[in-house]
Design a protein around this motif. Structure first.
Motif, PDB file in Angstrom:
ATOM      1  N   SER A  75       2.173  -4.025   2.602  1.00 49.30           N
ATOM      2  CA  SER A  75       3.122  -2.935   2.347  1.00 49.30           C
ATOM      3  C   SER A  75       3.059  -2.477   0.892  1.00 49.30           C
ATOM      4  CB  SER A  75       4.545  -3.408   2.678  1.00 49.30           C
ATOM      5  OG  SER A  75       4.642  -3.762   4.038  1.00 49.30           O
ATOM      6  N   LEU A  76       2.952  -3.437  -0.036  1.00 49.35           N
ATOM      7  CA  LEU A  76       2.857  -3.075  -1.449  1.00 49.35           C
ATOM      8  C   LEU A  76       1.564  -2.311  -1.736  1.00 49.35           C
ATOM      9  CD1 LEU A  76       4.125  -6.044  -3.632  1.00 49.35           C
ATOM     10  CD2 LEU A  76       5.114  -3.799  -3.375  1.00 49.35           C
ATOM     11  N   SER A  77       0.449  -2.760  -1.127  1.00 46.93           N
ATOM     12  CA  SER A  77      -0.845  -2.114  -1.373  1.00 46.93           C
ATOM     13  C   SER A  77      -0.852  -0.679  -0.859  1.00 46.93           C
ATOM     14  CB  SER A  77      -1.953  -2.923  -0.707  1.00 46.93           C
ATOM     15  OG  SER A  77      -2.011  -4.222  -1.235  1.00 46.93           O
ATOM     16  N   GLU A  78      -0.204  -0.449   0.273  1.00 45.03           N
ATOM     17  CA  GLU A  78      -0.145   0.910   0.799  1.00 45.03           C
ATOM     18  C   GLU A  78       0.683   1.825  -0.112  1.00 45.03           C
ATOM     19  OE1 GLU A  78      -0.467  -0.280   5.560  1.00 45.03           O
ATOM     20  OE2 GLU A  78       1.421   0.394   4.687  1.00 45.03           O
ATOM     21  N   PRO A 105      -1.587   1.088  -4.497  1.00 45.73           N
ATOM     22  CA  PRO A 105      -2.858   0.346  -4.397  1.00 45.73           C
ATOM     23  C   PRO A 105      -3.393  -0.116  -5.743  1.00 45.73           C
ATOM     24  CG  PRO A 105      -3.191   2.707  -4.067  1.00 45.73           C
ATOM     25  CD  PRO A 105      -1.719   2.496  -4.064  1.00 45.73           C
ATOM     26  N   ASP A 106      -2.894   0.403  -6.860  1.00 48.61           N
ATOM     27  CA  ASP A 106      -3.440   0.054  -8.171  1.00 48.61           C
ATOM     28  C   ASP A 106      -2.611  -1.005  -8.886  1.00 48.61           C
ATOM     29  OD1 ASP A 106      -1.271   1.710  -8.440  1.00 48.61           O
ATOM     30  OD2 ASP A 106      -2.065   2.742 -10.208  1.00 48.61           O
ATOM     31  N   LEU A 107      -1.792  -1.774  -8.160  1.00 49.37           N
ATOM     32  CA  LEU A 107      -1.011  -2.837  -8.789  1.00 49.37           C
ATOM     33  C   LEU A 107      -1.935  -3.904  -9.382  1.00 49.37           C
ATOM     34  CD1 LEU A 107       1.990  -3.619  -6.421  1.00 49.37           C
ATOM     35  CD2 LEU A 107       2.041  -2.516  -8.642  1.00 49.37           C
ATOM     36  N   ASN A 129       8.299   2.591 -11.326  1.00 51.22           N
ATOM     37  CA  ASN A 129       7.596   3.876 -11.417  1.00 51.22           C
ATOM     38  C   ASN A 129       6.364   3.903 -10.514  1.00 51.22           C
ATOM     39  OD1 ASN A 129       9.406   4.977 -13.182  1.00 51.22           O
ATOM     40  ND2 ASN A 129       8.253   4.470 -15.030  1.00 51.22           N
ATOM     41  N   LYS A 130       5.613   2.791 -10.486  1.00 52.36           N
ATOM     42  CA  LYS A 130       4.427   2.754  -9.639  1.00 52.36           C
ATOM     43  C   LYS A 130       4.775   2.862  -8.163  1.00 52.36           C
ATOM     44  CE  LYS A 130       0.593   0.686 -12.119  1.00 52.36           C
ATOM     45  NZ  LYS A 130      -0.507  -0.299 -12.014  1.00 52.36           N
TER      46      LYS A 130
END
Length: 474
Positions: A406-409, A412-414, A454-455
Protein backbone atom coordinates in the motif's frame (compact mmCIF):
# COMPACT_ATOMS: atom_id res chain seq x y z
CA UNK A 1 -14.15 -12.15 31.28
CA UNK A 2 -14.66 -9.12 33.54
CA UNK A 3 -15.37 -6.54 30.84
CA UNK A 4 -19.13 -6.92 31.22
CA UNK A 5 -19.03 -6.82 35.04
CA UNK A 6 -19.04 -3.07 35.49
CA UNK A 7 -19.82 -3.46 39.18
CA UNK A 8 -16.68 -5.54 39.82
CA UNK A 9 -13.93 -3.00 39.08
CA UNK A 10 -11.60 -4.49 41.70
CA UNK A 11 -11.28 -7.78 39.80
CA UNK A 12 -10.62 -5.98 36.55
CA UNK A 13 -7.93 -3.90 38.29
CA UNK A 14 -6.29 -7.11 39.56
CA UNK A 15 -6.29 -8.53 36.00
CA UNK A 16 -4.49 -5.43 34.71
CA UNK A 17 -2.12 -5.27 37.69
CA UNK A 18 -1.13 -8.95 37.53
CA UNK A 19 -0.58 -8.80 33.77
CA UNK A 20 1.70 -5.79 34.24
CA UNK A 21 3.78 -7.73 36.79
CA UNK A 22 4.03 -10.72 34.43
CA UNK A 23 5.38 -8.42 31.72
CA UNK A 24 7.78 -6.67 34.14
CA UNK A 25 9.22 -9.96 35.36
CA UNK A 26 9.65 -11.22 31.78
CA UNK A 27 11.36 -7.91 30.77
CA UNK A 28 8.60 -6.91 28.31
CA UNK A 29 8.54 -3.33 29.47
CA UNK A 30 6.41 -1.75 26.72
CA UNK A 31 3.57 -4.22 27.35
CA UNK A 32 3.95 -3.75 31.12
CA UNK A 33 3.70 0.03 30.65
CA UNK A 34 0.39 -0.32 28.76
CA UNK A 35 -1.24 -2.44 31.48
CA UNK A 36 0.09 -0.19 34.26
CA UNK A 37 -1.57 2.77 32.53
CA UNK A 38 -4.83 0.78 32.35
CA UNK A 39 -4.51 0.05 36.10
CA UNK A 40 -3.86 3.71 36.87
CA UNK A 41 -6.79 4.89 34.72
CA UNK A 42 -9.17 2.40 36.32
CA UNK A 43 -8.07 3.45 39.82
CA UNK A 44 -8.60 7.10 38.86
CA UNK A 45 -12.22 6.45 37.85
CA UNK A 46 -13.06 4.87 41.21
CA UNK A 47 -11.43 6.75 44.10
CA UNK A 48 -11.76 3.96 46.66
CA UNK A 49 -10.79 1.12 44.32
CA UNK A 50 -7.23 0.76 45.71
CA UNK A 51 -5.29 2.23 48.63
CA UNK A 52 -2.91 5.18 48.38
CA UNK A 53 -0.04 2.75 48.94
CA UNK A 54 -1.10 0.67 45.94
CA UNK A 55 -1.38 3.82 43.81
CA UNK A 56 2.19 4.75 44.77
CA UNK A 57 3.41 1.24 43.85
CA UNK A 58 1.69 1.44 40.46
CA UNK A 59 3.35 4.81 39.82
CA UNK A 60 6.72 3.37 40.87
CA UNK A 61 6.31 0.49 38.42
CA UNK A 62 5.49 2.96 35.64
CA UNK A 63 8.78 4.69 36.44
CA UNK A 64 10.50 1.30 36.37
CA UNK A 65 9.35 0.72 32.77
CA UNK A 66 10.98 4.04 31.80
CA UNK A 67 14.17 3.06 33.66
CA UNK A 68 14.38 -0.28 31.86
CA UNK A 69 13.91 1.54 28.54
CA UNK A 70 16.92 3.78 29.43
CA UNK A 71 14.83 6.96 29.83
CA UNK A 72 16.62 7.91 33.04
CA UNK A 73 15.46 11.49 33.54
CA UNK A 74 11.77 10.63 33.11
CA UNK A 75 12.17 7.63 35.42
CA UNK A 76 13.95 9.67 38.09
CA UNK A 77 11.25 12.36 38.11
CA UNK A 78 8.57 9.67 38.56
CA UNK A 79 10.49 8.06 41.45
CA UNK A 80 10.78 11.49 43.08
CA UNK A 81 6.99 11.89 42.78
CA UNK A 82 6.52 8.43 44.36
CA UNK A 83 8.67 9.43 47.33
CA UNK A 84 6.61 12.60 47.82
CA UNK A 85 3.36 10.61 47.74
CA UNK A 86 4.77 7.89 50.03
CA UNK A 87 5.93 10.40 52.64
CA UNK A 88 2.38 11.83 52.83
CA UNK A 89 0.60 8.52 53.62
CA UNK A 90 0.68 6.37 56.73
CA UNK A 91 1.69 3.08 55.08
CA UNK A 92 4.11 4.61 52.56
CA UNK A 93 7.32 2.85 53.70
CA UNK A 94 7.13 0.11 51.06
CA UNK A 95 6.78 2.36 47.97
CA UNK A 96 9.39 4.67 49.56
CA UNK A 97 11.92 1.81 49.66
CA UNK A 98 11.13 0.76 46.08
CA UNK A 99 11.58 4.29 44.75
CA UNK A 100 14.85 4.78 46.68
CA UNK A 101 16.33 1.55 45.27
CA UNK A 102 15.34 2.60 41.77
CA UNK A 103 16.78 6.11 42.20
CA UNK A 104 20.06 4.61 43.43
CA UNK A 105 20.14 2.49 40.28
CA UNK A 106 19.57 5.63 38.17
CA UNK A 107 22.43 7.39 39.99
CA UNK A 108 24.71 4.42 39.31
CA UNK A 109 23.82 4.30 35.63
CA UNK A 110 24.51 8.03 35.36
CA UNK A 111 27.73 7.62 37.42
CA UNK A 112 26.48 10.16 39.97
CA UNK A 113 28.25 8.39 42.84
CA UNK A 114 27.78 11.14 45.45
CA UNK A 115 24.01 11.27 44.97
CA UNK A 116 23.85 7.49 45.01
CA UNK A 117 25.72 7.33 48.34
CA UNK A 118 23.39 9.95 49.87
CA UNK A 119 20.35 7.96 48.77
CA UNK A 120 21.91 4.79 50.23
CA UNK A 121 22.20 6.46 53.63
CA UNK A 122 18.50 7.30 53.48
CA UNK A 123 17.60 3.78 52.34
CA UNK A 124 19.60 2.09 55.15
CA UNK A 125 17.02 3.36 57.65
CA UNK A 126 14.39 1.04 56.09
CA UNK A 127 16.37 -2.12 55.23
CA UNK A 128 15.97 -3.87 58.58
CA UNK A 129 12.19 -3.87 58.05
CA UNK A 130 12.41 -4.79 54.35
CA UNK A 131 15.17 -7.39 54.48
CA UNK A 132 13.47 -9.43 51.74
CA UNK A 133 14.45 -6.66 49.28
CA UNK A 134 18.14 -7.30 49.99
CA UNK A 135 18.96 -8.63 46.45
CA UNK A 136 17.70 -5.41 44.80
CA UNK A 137 19.39 -3.29 47.50
CA UNK A 138 22.71 -5.14 47.03
CA UNK A 139 22.77 -4.63 43.27
CA UNK A 140 22.10 -0.89 43.60
CA UNK A 141 24.56 -0.38 46.50
CA UNK A 142 27.29 -2.51 44.90
CA UNK A 143 27.35 -0.32 41.76
CA UNK A 144 27.68 2.86 43.86
CA UNK A 145 30.46 1.51 46.09
CA UNK A 146 32.35 0.09 43.13
CA UNK A 147 32.04 3.43 41.30
CA UNK A 148 33.44 5.26 44.34
CA UNK A 149 36.22 2.64 44.59
CA UNK A 150 35.07 1.72 48.08
CA UNK A 151 35.95 -1.92 47.57
CA UNK A 152 35.61 -3.00 51.20
CA UNK A 153 31.97 -1.81 51.27
CA UNK A 154 31.31 -3.44 47.90
CA UNK A 155 32.68 -6.73 49.23
CA UNK A 156 30.60 -6.41 52.40
CA UNK A 157 27.25 -6.02 50.58
CA UNK A 158 28.26 -8.85 48.24
CA UNK A 159 28.96 -11.15 51.19
CA UNK A 160 25.62 -10.12 52.72
CA UNK A 161 23.87 -11.20 49.51
CA UNK A 162 25.77 -14.51 49.50
CA UNK A 163 24.65 -15.30 53.05
CA UNK A 164 21.07 -14.27 52.26
CA UNK A 165 20.89 -16.47 49.15
CA UNK A 166 22.47 -19.50 50.83
CA UNK A 167 19.78 -19.25 53.52
CA UNK A 168 17.03 -19.03 50.86
CA UNK A 169 18.15 -21.47 48.17
CA UNK A 170 20.61 -24.27 47.41
CA UNK A 171 22.80 -22.30 44.99
CA UNK A 172 23.88 -18.71 44.39
CA UNK A 173 22.14 -16.57 41.77
CA UNK A 174 23.61 -15.43 38.47
CA UNK A 175 23.28 -11.81 39.72
CA UNK A 176 25.67 -12.64 42.54
CA UNK A 177 28.24 -14.10 40.16
CA UNK A 178 28.01 -11.14 37.77
CA UNK A 179 28.71 -8.73 40.65
CA UNK A 180 31.53 -11.03 41.83
CA UNK A 181 33.09 -10.86 38.36
CA UNK A 182 32.85 -7.04 38.33
CA UNK A 183 34.48 -6.91 41.76
CA UNK A 184 37.49 -9.01 40.77
CA UNK A 185 37.97 -7.16 37.50
CA UNK A 186 37.90 -3.82 39.32
CA UNK A 187 40.66 -5.09 41.66
CA UNK A 188 42.72 -6.47 38.72
CA UNK A 189 42.25 -10.09 39.87
CA UNK A 190 41.86 -11.92 36.56
CA UNK A 191 42.21 -15.49 37.96
CA UNK A 192 39.41 -14.98 40.49
CA UNK A 193 37.28 -13.29 37.81
CA UNK A 194 37.77 -16.23 35.42
CA UNK A 195 36.78 -18.68 38.18
CA UNK A 196 33.56 -16.72 38.80
CA UNK A 197 32.88 -16.61 35.04
CA UNK A 198 33.20 -20.41 34.82
CA UNK A 199 30.66 -20.81 37.64
CA UNK A 200 28.26 -18.34 36.03
CA UNK A 201 28.53 -20.12 32.65
CA UNK A 202 27.04 -23.24 34.21
CA UNK A 203 23.85 -21.62 35.52
CA UNK A 204 20.68 -22.99 33.88
CA UNK A 205 19.03 -19.54 33.86
CA UNK A 206 21.71 -18.00 31.66
CA UNK A 207 20.17 -16.21 28.67
CA UNK A 208 21.57 -14.79 25.43
CA UNK A 209 22.27 -11.35 26.91
CA UNK A 210 24.05 -12.90 29.90
CA UNK A 211 26.20 -15.01 27.58
CA UNK A 212 27.34 -11.86 25.77
CA UNK A 213 28.18 -10.17 29.09
CA UNK A 214 30.14 -13.24 30.26
CA UNK A 215 32.19 -13.30 27.04
CA UNK A 216 32.97 -9.59 27.44
CA UNK A 217 34.11 -10.20 31.03
CA UNK A 218 36.23 -13.17 29.96
CA UNK A 219 37.99 -11.05 27.32
CA UNK A 220 38.75 -8.38 29.92
CA UNK A 221 40.07 -10.94 32.41
CA UNK A 222 42.29 -12.67 29.81
CA UNK A 223 43.75 -9.34 28.69
CA UNK A 224 44.40 -8.39 32.33
CA UNK A 225 46.18 -11.72 32.68
CA UNK A 226 48.23 -10.97 29.56
CA UNK A 227 46.92 -13.97 27.58
CA UNK A 228 46.31 -12.25 24.22
CA UNK A 229 45.89 -15.56 22.35
CA UNK A 230 43.00 -16.83 24.45
CA UNK A 231 41.54 -13.31 24.49
CA UNK A 232 41.49 -13.32 20.67
CA UNK A 233 39.72 -16.68 20.63
CA UNK A 234 37.17 -15.43 23.17
CA UNK A 235 36.56 -12.27 21.12
CA UNK A 236 35.50 -14.48 18.21
CA UNK A 237 33.15 -16.32 20.57
CA UNK A 238 31.88 -12.93 21.76
CA UNK A 239 31.12 -12.01 18.15
CA UNK A 240 29.20 -15.24 17.62
CA UNK A 241 27.20 -14.76 20.82
CA UNK A 242 26.47 -11.14 20.05
CA UNK A 243 25.19 -12.04 16.57
CA UNK A 244 22.89 -14.67 18.07
CA UNK A 245 21.70 -12.19 20.69
CA UNK A 246 20.97 -9.49 18.10
CA UNK A 247 19.11 -11.96 15.86
CA UNK A 248 16.95 -13.14 18.77
CA UNK A 249 16.34 -9.58 19.98
CA UNK A 250 15.30 -8.47 16.50
CA UNK A 251 12.84 -11.34 16.14
CA UNK A 252 11.36 -10.86 19.62
CA UNK A 253 10.97 -7.10 19.07
CA UNK A 254 8.89 -7.68 15.94
CA UNK A 255 6.78 -10.31 17.71
CA UNK A 256 6.19 -8.09 20.75
CA UNK A 257 5.11 -5.04 18.77
CA UNK A 258 2.86 -7.11 16.51
CA UNK A 259 1.26 -8.85 19.50
CA UNK A 260 0.69 -5.58 21.36
CA UNK A 261 -1.00 -3.94 18.38
CA UNK A 262 -3.12 -6.98 17.62
CA UNK A 263 -4.16 -6.90 21.28
CA UNK A 264 -5.06 -3.21 21.02
CA UNK A 265 -6.96 -3.77 17.76
CA UNK A 266 -9.14 -6.52 19.22
CA UNK A 267 -9.70 -4.49 22.38
CA UNK A 268 -10.97 -1.58 20.28
CA UNK A 269 -13.24 -3.93 18.34
CA UNK A 270 -14.48 -5.39 21.63
CA UNK A 271 -15.23 -1.91 23.00
CA UNK A 272 -17.08 -1.00 19.80
CA UNK A 273 -19.15 -4.19 19.98
CA UNK A 274 -20.05 -3.42 23.59
CA UNK A 275 -21.15 0.10 22.67
CA UNK A 276 -23.36 -1.32 19.90
CA UNK A 277 -24.85 -3.85 22.34
CA UNK A 278 -25.57 -1.14 24.91
CA UNK A 279 -27.20 1.08 22.30
CA UNK A 280 -29.36 -1.79 21.10
CA UNK A 281 -30.36 -2.65 24.67
CA UNK A 282 -31.28 0.96 25.35
CA UNK A 283 -33.37 1.07 22.22
CA UNK A 284 -35.17 -2.14 23.25
CA UNK A 285 -35.85 -0.66 26.71
CA UNK A 286 -37.29 2.53 25.23
CA UNK A 287 -39.47 0.56 22.84
CA UNK A 288 -40.73 -1.61 25.69
CA UNK A 289 -41.63 1.53 27.61
CA UNK A 290 -43.49 2.83 24.56
CA UNK A 291 -45.50 -0.37 24.46
CA UNK A 292 -46.60 0.17 28.08
CA UNK A 293 -47.61 3.74 27.31
CA UNK A 294 -49.62 2.56 24.32
CA UNK A 295 -51.34 -0.04 26.47
CA UNK A 296 -52.36 2.64 28.99
CA UNK A 297 -53.62 4.87 26.20
CA UNK A 298 -55.79 2.00 24.97
CA UNK A 299 -57.91 2.27 28.15
CA UNK A 300 -58.73 5.94 27.39
CA UNK A 301 -59.23 5.62 23.65
CA UNK A 302 -61.51 2.71 22.83
CA UNK A 303 -62.54 4.47 19.66
CA UNK A 304 -58.92 4.18 18.42
CA UNK A 305 -58.64 0.45 19.24
CA UNK A 306 -57.84 -0.66 15.73
CA UNK A 307 -55.18 2.01 15.26
CA UNK A 308 -53.64 1.30 18.64
CA UNK A 309 -53.66 -2.43 17.93
CA UNK A 310 -51.69 -1.86 14.75
CA UNK A 311 -49.23 0.34 16.64
CA UNK A 312 -48.81 -2.31 19.33
CA UNK A 313 -48.11 -5.06 16.78
CA UNK A 314 -45.63 -2.81 15.02
CA UNK A 315 -44.00 -1.87 18.28
CA UNK A 316 -43.69 -5.51 19.38
CA UNK A 317 -42.03 -6.33 16.08
CA UNK A 318 -39.52 -3.53 16.59
CA UNK A 319 -38.88 -4.74 20.16
CA UNK A 320 -38.16 -8.24 18.84
CA UNK A 321 -35.85 -6.85 16.15
CA UNK A 322 -34.02 -4.67 18.66
CA UNK A 323 -33.59 -7.58 21.08
CA UNK A 324 -32.33 -9.76 18.23
CA UNK A 325 -29.77 -7.11 17.34
CA UNK A 326 -28.74 -6.82 20.99
CA UNK A 327 -28.32 -10.60 21.24
CA UNK A 328 -26.29 -10.68 18.02
CA UNK A 329 -24.10 -7.87 19.31
CA UNK A 330 -23.52 -9.77 22.57
CA UNK A 331 -22.50 -12.91 20.66
CA UNK A 332 -20.11 -10.83 18.58
CA UNK A 333 -18.77 -9.34 21.80
CA UNK A 334 -18.18 -12.82 23.26
CA UNK A 335 -16.32 -13.90 20.13
CA UNK A 336 -14.08 -10.83 20.37
CA UNK A 337 -13.45 -11.60 24.05
CA UNK A 338 -12.14 -15.03 23.07
CA UNK A 339 -9.94 -13.51 20.39
CA UNK A 340 -8.70 -10.92 22.89
CA UNK A 341 -7.70 -13.72 25.28
CA UNK A 342 -5.73 -15.42 22.49
CA UNK A 343 -3.96 -12.14 21.72
CA UNK A 344 -3.05 -11.68 25.38
CA UNK A 345 -1.45 -15.13 25.33
CA UNK A 346 0.45 -14.19 22.18
CA UNK A 347 1.70 -11.05 23.90
CA UNK A 348 2.86 -13.16 26.88
CA UNK A 349 4.98 -15.26 24.50
CA UNK A 350 6.75 -12.25 22.98
CA UNK A 351 10.18 -11.01 24.15
CA UNK A 352 12.00 -7.85 24.97
CA UNK A 353 12.40 -5.10 22.32
CA UNK A 354 15.54 -5.19 20.18
CA UNK A 355 16.23 -1.47 20.48
CA UNK A 356 16.04 -1.59 24.25
CA UNK A 357 18.24 -4.72 24.55
CA UNK A 358 20.71 -3.27 22.13
CA UNK A 359 21.01 -0.09 24.29
CA UNK A 360 21.34 -2.20 27.44
CA UNK A 361 24.16 -4.25 25.91
CA UNK A 362 26.01 -1.13 24.76
CA UNK A 363 25.50 0.57 28.16
CA UNK A 364 26.82 -2.51 29.97
CA UNK A 365 30.09 -2.37 27.99
CA UNK A 366 30.61 1.36 28.50
CA UNK A 367 29.51 1.35 32.14
CA UNK A 368 31.79 -1.40 33.48
CA UNK A 369 34.84 -0.69 31.33
CA UNK A 370 37.92 -0.24 33.47
CA UNK A 371 40.70 -1.47 31.18
CA UNK A 372 43.46 0.25 29.19
CA UNK A 373 42.34 2.64 26.49
CA UNK A 374 43.32 0.27 23.65
CA UNK A 375 41.00 -2.50 24.95
CA UNK A 376 38.12 -0.06 25.42
CA UNK A 377 38.52 1.24 21.85
CA UNK A 378 38.61 -2.25 20.33
CA UNK A 379 35.58 -3.49 22.28
CA UNK A 380 33.57 -0.36 21.47
CA UNK A 381 34.34 -0.69 17.75
CA UNK A 382 33.44 -4.41 17.81
CA UNK A 383 30.10 -3.96 19.54
CA UNK A 384 29.29 -0.91 17.38
CA UNK A 385 29.87 -2.93 14.21
CA UNK A 386 27.55 -5.71 15.37
CA UNK A 387 24.88 -3.23 16.44
CA UNK A 388 24.88 -1.31 13.14
CA UNK A 389 24.14 -4.48 11.18
CA UNK A 390 20.67 -4.94 12.67
CA UNK A 391 17.51 -3.62 11.08
CA UNK A 392 13.86 -4.41 11.83
CA UNK A 393 12.45 -3.33 8.44
CA UNK A 394 12.94 -6.61 6.52
CA UNK A 395 11.31 -9.01 9.06
CA UNK A 396 8.47 -6.51 9.60
CA UNK A 397 7.70 -6.31 5.87
CA UNK A 398 7.77 -10.11 5.67
CA UNK A 399 5.11 -10.18 8.39
CA UNK A 400 3.02 -7.37 6.86
CA UNK A 401 3.49 -7.42 3.05
CA UNK A 402 0.18 -5.60 2.47
CA UNK A 403 1.48 -2.58 4.43
CA UNK A 404 4.54 -2.28 2.17
CA UNK A 405 2.44 -2.78 -0.99
CA UNK A 406 0.00 0.00 0.00
CA UNK A 407 2.83 2.41 0.82
CA UNK A 408 4.66 1.61 -2.44
CA UNK A 409 1.55 2.29 -4.50
CA UNK A 410 1.05 5.63 -2.77
CA UNK A 411 4.71 6.74 -2.68
CA UNK A 412 7.01 4.49 -4.77
CA UNK A 413 10.08 6.67 -4.08
CA UNK A 414 10.16 6.15 -0.29
CA UNK A 415 13.69 5.68 1.06
CA UNK A 416 14.52 2.89 3.49
CA UNK A 417 14.92 5.44 6.29
CA UNK A 418 11.48 6.90 5.55
CA UNK A 419 10.03 3.38 5.49
CA UNK A 420 11.55 2.75 8.93
CA UNK A 421 9.90 5.92 10.28
CA UNK A 422 6.60 4.92 8.65
CA UNK A 423 6.68 1.52 10.42
CA UNK A 424 7.44 3.05 13.82
CA UNK A 425 4.71 5.69 13.43
CA UNK A 426 2.17 3.05 12.32
CA UNK A 427 3.00 1.00 15.43
CA UNK A 428 2.21 4.04 17.59
CA UNK A 429 5.73 4.93 18.74
CA UNK A 430 5.94 8.47 20.16
CA UNK A 431 8.34 11.13 18.89
CA UNK A 432 10.49 10.66 21.99
CA UNK A 433 10.60 6.86 21.56
CA UNK A 434 11.50 7.12 17.85
CA UNK A 435 14.25 9.63 18.59
CA UNK A 436 15.65 7.43 21.39
CA UNK A 437 15.69 4.16 19.40
CA UNK A 438 16.98 5.72 16.15
CA UNK A 439 19.65 7.87 17.78
CA UNK A 440 18.36 11.19 16.42
CA UNK A 441 16.80 14.33 17.88
CA UNK A 442 13.06 14.88 18.29
CA UNK A 443 13.36 17.78 15.85
CA UNK A 444 14.71 15.37 13.20
CA UNK A 445 11.79 13.00 13.86
CA UNK A 446 9.25 15.83 13.41
CA UNK A 447 10.93 16.84 10.12
CA UNK A 448 10.79 13.20 8.95
CA UNK A 449 7.05 13.13 9.77
CA UNK A 450 6.51 16.29 7.72
CA UNK A 451 8.38 14.96 4.70
CA UNK A 452 6.64 11.61 4.91
CA UNK A 453 3.21 13.29 5.00
CA UNK A 454 4.10 15.34 1.91
CA UNK A 455 5.24 12.26 0.01
CA UNK A 456 2.01 10.47 0.84
CA UNK A 457 0.07 13.58 -0.29
CA UNK A 458 -1.99 13.75 2.91
CA UNK A 459 -3.98 16.91 3.57
CA UNK A 460 -3.98 18.72 6.91
CA UNK A 461 -7.23 17.11 8.09
CA UNK A 462 -5.95 13.55 7.67
CA UNK A 463 -3.28 12.75 10.28
CA UNK A 464 -0.20 10.71 9.39
CA UNK A 465 -0.46 8.23 12.29
CA UNK A 466 -4.16 7.30 11.73
CA UNK A 467 -3.49 6.86 8.01
CA UNK A 468 -0.46 4.58 8.51
CA UNK A 469 -2.21 2.58 11.25
CA UNK A 470 -5.17 2.10 8.91
CA UNK A 471 -2.79 0.69 6.27
CA UNK A 472 -1.21 -1.64 8.89
CA UNK A 473 -4.51 -3.00 10.25
CA UNK A 474 -6.04 -3.23 6.76
Amino acid sequence: MFFDQAEDQRRLYLVYSNLSMVYLNSKKYEAAYQYLLLSQQLAGKTETLISEQEKAVVLNNIGLTYLRRDMYQVADSIFTEVREKASAIEDGAYPMVLSLINQIEVAGLQEDWERGEALLEELDLYMEEFNYLLPAYTEAAFRIYLGKQQYARAEYVLDSLRRYELNKRTSLSDDFYFMKIEYHLALNQPDQALAAIDLAEGLAREDAQSRVALSESRVKALLLKGDAGLASIEMRELGRRHNAFQHLSKQLRVEEMAAIYELETFKNQRDQAERVAQAAELRATLLERNRLYLGAALLFAIAALITLGMLLRSNQKRVAEARAKAQAARKHSEQLDKQLKVQRQNALQSGIGAAQLKNNAMDAIERYESNPSLLKRKLSVLIHDYTEKTDFVEPFLLSYPGFFKSLSEKAPDLTKTQLRYAILIALGASTMEIASTQGVSEKAVNMARYRLKNKLELDNELGLEPYLRHLLLE
